[in-house]
Structures are given as structure tokens and as C-alpha cells.
Write an enzyme that holds these catalytic residues in place. Sequence first.
Site, PDB file in Angstrom:
ATOM      1  N   HIS A   1     -27.298  32.251  29.467  1.00 24.93           N
ATOM      2  CA  HIS A   1     -27.428  32.395  28.018  1.00 24.93           C
ATOM      3  C   HIS A   1     -27.363  33.865  27.586  1.00 24.93           C
ATOM      4  O   HIS A   1     -26.743  34.193  26.579  1.00 24.93           O
ATOM      5  CB  HIS A   1     -28.755  31.769  27.582  1.00 24.93           C
ATOM      6  CG  HIS A   1     -28.984  31.789  26.103  1.00 24.93           C
ATOM      7  ND1 HIS A   1     -28.412  30.868  25.250  1.00 24.93           N
ATOM      8  CD2 HIS A   1     -29.724  32.611  25.325  1.00 24.93           C
ATOM      9  CE1 HIS A   1     -28.787  31.130  24.019  1.00 24.93           C
ATOM     10  NE2 HIS A   1     -29.589  32.175  24.023  1.00 24.93           N
TER      11      HIS A   1
ATOM     12  N   HIS B   1     -28.213  26.314  19.308  1.00 28.58           N
ATOM     13  CA  HIS B   1     -29.582  25.968  19.686  1.00 28.58           C
ATOM     14  C   HIS B   1     -29.595  24.518  20.141  1.00 28.58           C
ATOM     15  O   HIS B   1     -30.339  23.694  19.626  1.00 28.58           O
ATOM     16  CB  HIS B   1     -30.544  26.217  18.521  1.00 28.58           C
ATOM     17  CG  HIS B   1     -31.618  27.195  18.872  1.00 28.58           C
ATOM     18  ND1 HIS B   1     -32.910  27.099  18.439  1.00 28.58           N
ATOM     19  CD2 HIS B   1     -31.588  28.295  19.671  1.00 28.58           C
ATOM     20  CE1 HIS B   1     -33.618  28.090  18.929  1.00 28.58           C
ATOM     21  NE2 HIS B   1     -32.843  28.834  19.673  1.00 28.58           N
TER      22      HIS B   1
END
Lengths: 718, 230
Positions: A44, A90
Site C-alpha cells: 500500500h 479504501h
Amino acid sequence: MTTTTPDHIALGMTDEEYDHVVEILGRTPMAAELAMYSVMWSEHCSYKSSRAHLGRFNSDQPWVVVGPGENAGVVDLGDGWLAALRIESHNHPSYVEPYEGAATGVGGILRDVFTMGARPIAVLDPLRFGPLDDPHNRYLFEGVVSGIAGYGNAVGVPTVGGEVEFADRFAKNPLVNVMALGILKREQLVLSAASGEGNVAILLGNATGRDGIGGASILASASFEEGDEAKRPNVQVGDPFEEKKLIEACLELYDRGLVVAIQDLGAAGISCATSEIAGNGGMGMDVDLDKVHLREHDMTPGEILMSESQERMLAIVTPENEPEVRALAERWEIEASSIGVVTRGPQLRVFSEGELVAEVPAASLADEAPLYHRPAERPASLDAVWADTPTVPEDIDVGDVLRILLDDPAIGDRSWISSQYDHMLFLNTVVEPGHDGSLLRIKDTNKGMALSTDGDALRTWLDPRRGAARIVFEAALNVAVTGARPYAVVDNLNFGNPEEPEVMWQFIEAVEGMAWACDELDVPVVGGNVSFYNQTDGVDIYPAPVVGMLGFCDPMPERPPRLDAAAAGMSIWVVGPDPEHDFAGSAYDRVVNGELRGRPADVDGDLGRRVVSAAATLAFEQPVLHDISTGGLAVALAEIAIRSGVGLHVDDLSPAQLLDETPLRFIIVGEGEELDSFAPVRKIGRIGGSDLDFGPSGSIPLDEAATIWRDAIPRRMA
Amino acid sequence: MTVAVVVFPGTNCEHDVVRGLATAGAEAELVWHRDTDLEGAEGVVLPGGFAHGDYLRTGAIARFSPVMAEVERMANDGLPVLGICNGFQILCEAGLLPGALVANRDLKFICRPVHLEVESTDSVLTRAATRGQVLRIPLNSYEGNYVTADVDSLEGSGNVILRYSDAGGRKRPASNPNGSTNAIAGVTNDRRNVAGLMPHPERASEAILGSDDGLVLLESFVASLELVSA
């Protein structure tokens, strides 16, 4: 027999990555150091599987002020105005806890934008869920939309657009992307590079707690398995009120010229923010964790460093300005702690209770991150998929097809979503959600910005390169029919597990398709995000690259095109190429036949440029322009008729021509009989009556079509 | 200073209201919720947003903000006082207007234009409008559902000034967006100098935004300032 998982494995690191840390430090890492590397080197944060390919995107245009790599991309709008834009995902947090996952996604993206000195003025939300006939998918859909509304409305930033797809492979891995746009004057631009030995690092905003620890490494950088709902404590909790105060406080800090640099705290919290801001400036920093204002007082140094508590910013200020910054924070009723001092570097040193708990080269957390060239392989199964070309029978009634298509929740009225979002705040919204693009004015100027987000996961699964290229052209056309020229792109690349060669192939192909299309349109890619490991129980999502397109116009059309501006007697034209029998991944084949097959048509770059340019010109002259996409001409015409409350007649088109999804086409509705355009144009019918009348190809009463279209989402969510 | 526009932490419509008032011909200045002296102001507006995060209950914390003593003084002095959306909720919570705002009937946030019929022109918010006039103005709220303990006496007092309707002015269940009692969208006090409404007139103050029907309300407020100062 008992086995103990080594710390680095539990933190998501490989043995090789651990060895590299040992090599950098010249010793075994302490616990807090290991925590920092594990998060900063997660997929990420480090883009370790994608970085090798992202250089394909071009940001080299004269109007680009800040390209990829900063918190947000920045482009020049002339007369001292700049726009900052960014997109993020998200996904996993929103599956685990839809409301807070989506809410904190909004909060995070806003911080990226106001970190640059910009006031955030718009949010867009591209969403993907499993089909709505499943109650759990409805729960996720409802929760995500209320989370976006709950946070976005309260923080005071309008949500002006987005899009939604529903497909089986998103059931256990929904996609929640969020794009934000901010505007600023050139002198307000702030970057995240610390400078000035002895300058103070002030942590502003929310107290640091245990929420969200390991969000980046545990939630966002690994595949999902059954029972992962237990990861709920890894999801952060949002407080839009705190963020609202933080936005106002930071904007005033910039106005008064009180910050040297600033960085938001997102993934990996303090460890990421301190190392990035110091590393970016080629400096070091001494950080004292005892000074961090905490929500719970027994947190370990590693927890404080890794916490992803929301609504926090790290500002670098000169010692002389420190009292004024603290006074300003007090006035806005936010907390401020001076937690560090900028040093000559290169070390980032972290202290807790007088002990040194971490000492790492600041830049190594970002610069030394692993880089993987993962193997890629085209799935052989695609041969059979491509060979199975869908067709449309000549004897079907297009009215009956519309009865099915208009009821599809991805085609039907989406105001169930957009009416839950404040989309009007700041008095900028000239064309509201529900059109191809949304149009915002910049008050007290003649400038306008059109925004559109687009994705097409199913077509992209059929052919990642063509599918991804097509969404770029579609986004470009969406802003063009709204009156603006494509000006900048941000992309959100949502894919499955990159350790699988087929997923990696999809990724590389999609990057190539998008980058090519952006080059063809001369539109720079100013930022992006990669979300891998969208895989649950071994099932990868459909590859879902999403484009966020900023269009710009100066001046703005006085009366921008609207879908509800058609009136009886007006002519209907189609601009763009003739349909080429493009049904692979079409709404007709997916929704009516329940099939996903064939190979989508490629796009012609030259023609694409001409069509987009023609649309941006005609948007100044004609009342209705509408992109032809999902469901083809039939659905696009139905949308115009329903929104305008008037029927239409189209005579000489076959069902196949009406349902074809050949790209680079749009509809014009306007007065007169002739239309000049430098792209191919063809008159197809006239507005009037109370039916959608396609002559020999079928018809449906307007009222019936409107009811089906309006109820598509509400009837499923009731 | 002419009009004070109060900013609580969490308020977000303050700049829009200042712009709307300017379009309607008044100068306005932002005042912070800790300010305790609005002596120079001829009127005050509490704009929309989420004062103090709307935590506990909408307006429940804001009514205790220091500035509210001044708002109350101005109300008692007969000066024009207006609450829009969250500002309306705060005025109700502070007891300056009757009733309260609770969650919408369908438990969803509603952001869309609605139609309002002007019920009474006897208020600082409606004096320039005409009775029966239908206005198209955006609503933007979760707690917009108006309730009051004794709706009959409220109706009898003539203090209902705006009511949700359809485009033709008819009141039907479908034209009441949030379930408000008697479709009440705006009310005033007995003295008619304090008014509140849930929809946002400043969002309908320029044709380019889709409607300028809100201007007549803002102009009413501005005209009221002049009447008081005259």
C-alpha cells in the site's frame, strides 16, 4: 508442538525484506524500527509490485505544476489559480466496516488535498459492489453511501459525482474509491519537504489512539479470507468535526505563511509522515514520542508510530513562529504538540521515555523500499472468451430490452445515492450529479471545471488494454459534453493479487491502455493509486482501473448542456463513428443474456481526439449533449427523454444499432435541421410525443420507462 | 458591520451566506462563536453546517456557545435574526423559535431542491415575498423533520411562514420531503423578528445555480435590517 511466527512475518514482511532492513541498519532492528519498515514497505505504501510499471504514465505537459509523487497533483488554471487533485482507495476497510471505512476514505483524501495548500471543494466516489439481490451487498452499499454522506456532508466538502458498478466478484471485495479536488492560488502552494535545521515538527489535530494500527500493512496489502471481519479493530474511526477544524486551521496557517512544509498522517501514521517529510527535504528528524498527545496512555512506541488515527497533520515551522502556530491551533480548538526537531540528517531518531527506540536513515523507508518485477502471463482462457462473439437478434423489441436495462441498478437513476450527499455547498455546482460530468464554476472568474470518474471492470476483464483505454476516452468525452477540455487525470488501479501472473498481466495491460489513451489525448496523469490484493477466498476482483478526469474551460459555457433540456420539436443527432457491432461486455449481453464474452473493440486515437474536441466545442452551442456508453444509443436516448419529460421518435435504426456500445459517440439534441461538426454526424430522429418510439425496432411509453428507471435502486433498497 | 454571520466550529455555509446576502444587497461579516460583542451588527444569521459536529444533538452544544447571549439580546431587541438549516436547529434549541428538528422520516440525508409555499409574509424572512408564492430552494439536511408539542396553537398564532409543497403549491404526502408536521419548513416567533427555515435560500440565489428563488427571502431579511435601522 508449538511454532512461533517471527515478528517480521506477523507484520507482513518477507524474509528477504527483513534481511534488507538488517543490511541498511547494520544490525538487528528494534521492535519500533521493524514496525516502521513493515508498514512503509507494505504494498500500500511502497507500490513495490507496481512501481516498475507506473513510469509509463506521462505527466509532461506545461500546465502541470506538481506531478505524481506528492500528496496530490497540481495543475495551472491560469490567472494564479491552481487545482489540486488526488484519488485513493479504501476497499478492504469498507468491506470490514462499511460506514467507517468509507468515511475515513473521504477524510484521508481531503487531507492529501489540503496538505498542498488547497481548499478541498469537491469529492467524487467511484463504487463497486456485489449484486443488490444479496442482503449483505445491500448492507455494504447502504453503509458505504451513508459513510461518505456522514463524513463528507459534515466536514463540509460537497460530493459532486462518482459512479457505481455491481458484479458478483465485488461481493466479498467491494471497491470504495474516492477522488478529491481542491483549488488554491499559486502563492498558497505548500510542499512536503522539511528544511531548516532546528525547525519544529508540530503534530496538529486528533489525539493518537490504537485505532487503525496496521491498516496499511494488514488490511490494504494482503488478500482476504473468511473470518477477516475480525480485522475490524484495524479500521480507523473518523471524526469529520475534527477534520473540519483541521482544514480551517491549516488553511489559515498557509494564509499567514506560518509553515515551511506540511504532511498529512495517513497510512503508517507518524512513522510515515516524519520519515517522508524529512526524507523529501534531505534532512533528518529527532522525534519524541512522549510529546505526542494520546487518547490512551499505555501505548507502546511501536503503536504510537504505527497508529492510523485520523485527522492529524504534521507541520514544520520555524521556532519563531511556533507560538503563533500554537495560538492559532487553540483558536480553532484543535490540539497541537511539538513532537520533533528537524536535524541535518540523514537519520530519523525516535525517542520514548528518554530511550532511543528507533534510528533509521529517514529516506531509506521510502527510497530503499523493495521493488518487484513480478511475473505476468496472459490467461489462456481468454482465447475461448474472445472467440465467443455476442450478437443481437434483428427481431427483438427495443422497448422490451429497455424494460430490463433501465431496471439495472448501474443504469437506473442514481439519485438514491447522490441525494444523500451534499453536492451544492460553496455555490460552485453548475451541473449537478446525474449528468455525464459535473461542472463547477470558480466563483468570480469565467473558469469552469468538469469532473468525471469512470471505470468499466467487466469490459476491462475481457481485454484489460482496450477496456482501460476506453474508460479514459469515456471520461474525456464525459467532461467534453459538459463543456470542458480534458486537462488532467488521476487513476486508481484496483486489481487482485499481484503474486498471480494473470493479475499482473491484467495490471500491465491496463496501465499500457490507459497511458496510451492519455497520450493520445495529450492529457497528463498527475497522480494515482494502486490497490492490489483485492482478492477474497482466492477469488480476484474483475480488474477495475478507475479514471478521475478533470476537465477545464475558460470561459465556461453560459448555458452548459443538460440532460433535461430537450424539448418537443428538437432534432436528434449522433456524432462519432457508425456502430461497429460492439457487444462484448455490453449491457445487452451482460444484463439481458447474462453473458460476459467476446473482445471489445479497440479505439481509434485520432478519431477519439476529434470526437472529444467536437463535443467540447458543441457544448457551447447546443442544449443537450450526452455520451453514448452503457446500454448504447437506446439507453442514452431514454435518459434524455426521461430527464426532459418528453418522448422521442427514432426511425431507421435496427435493434443492433440501438444497443451497440461502439465508443467515441455522443448524442446532440438541439434546434434546427443541420449540424456542423468536424467529426462524423448523422441525424437520427426528433424529440416529441409521449413514447420512446424506435419505429419498427419497438417502443415503450415514456411514463413506464421513467418509473422503471427511477425505481431501479430504491425498489431494491426498500 | 451590517449583518453578523456566526461561525461555530463545524459551520460550513458561512461563506455561501455572506455571498447570498451580498447579492441581496447587504454587507456581512463573519463572527466567531466565542465573540461576545455584536454591538455593531444590525442583524444576525446562523448559517448551515454541523456546529460542534452536531454531537449530542443538533444545536445542543451550540446553544451554549458564548456568542448566543448576543444573539438572544438581538432577538429581544427586535433586530432581525435568521437561522438557516443548522442555524434553525440552534435557534429552536436555544428557545428563540418554537419546536424542534428531528431525523427525516426516511432516515436518510436529503440534498435536493424542494418546493416551498410562502404561508405568511409577516416575518423578517418573507416580507418581500407574496403569500402563496411557490419557491424552489435546495434542502440539505438529515434532521429536517419539524416537530412541535402544540401544532394547533402554532398554526393559530400565524407563525408558520413556509410550507413544503409541490410545484403548484399543493400539499401532498409526496411533497413533504422529510415528514415535517403539517409540512412546516419555516417558522417565526411571536414578535416576527426571529425566523428559521430548513432549506437554503443562499443556494438558490443565482440563476446559474439552477434557481434564484431564494433571493426574495434574503432580500426580505435585508429589507428588515433597513426597517429596523430607519
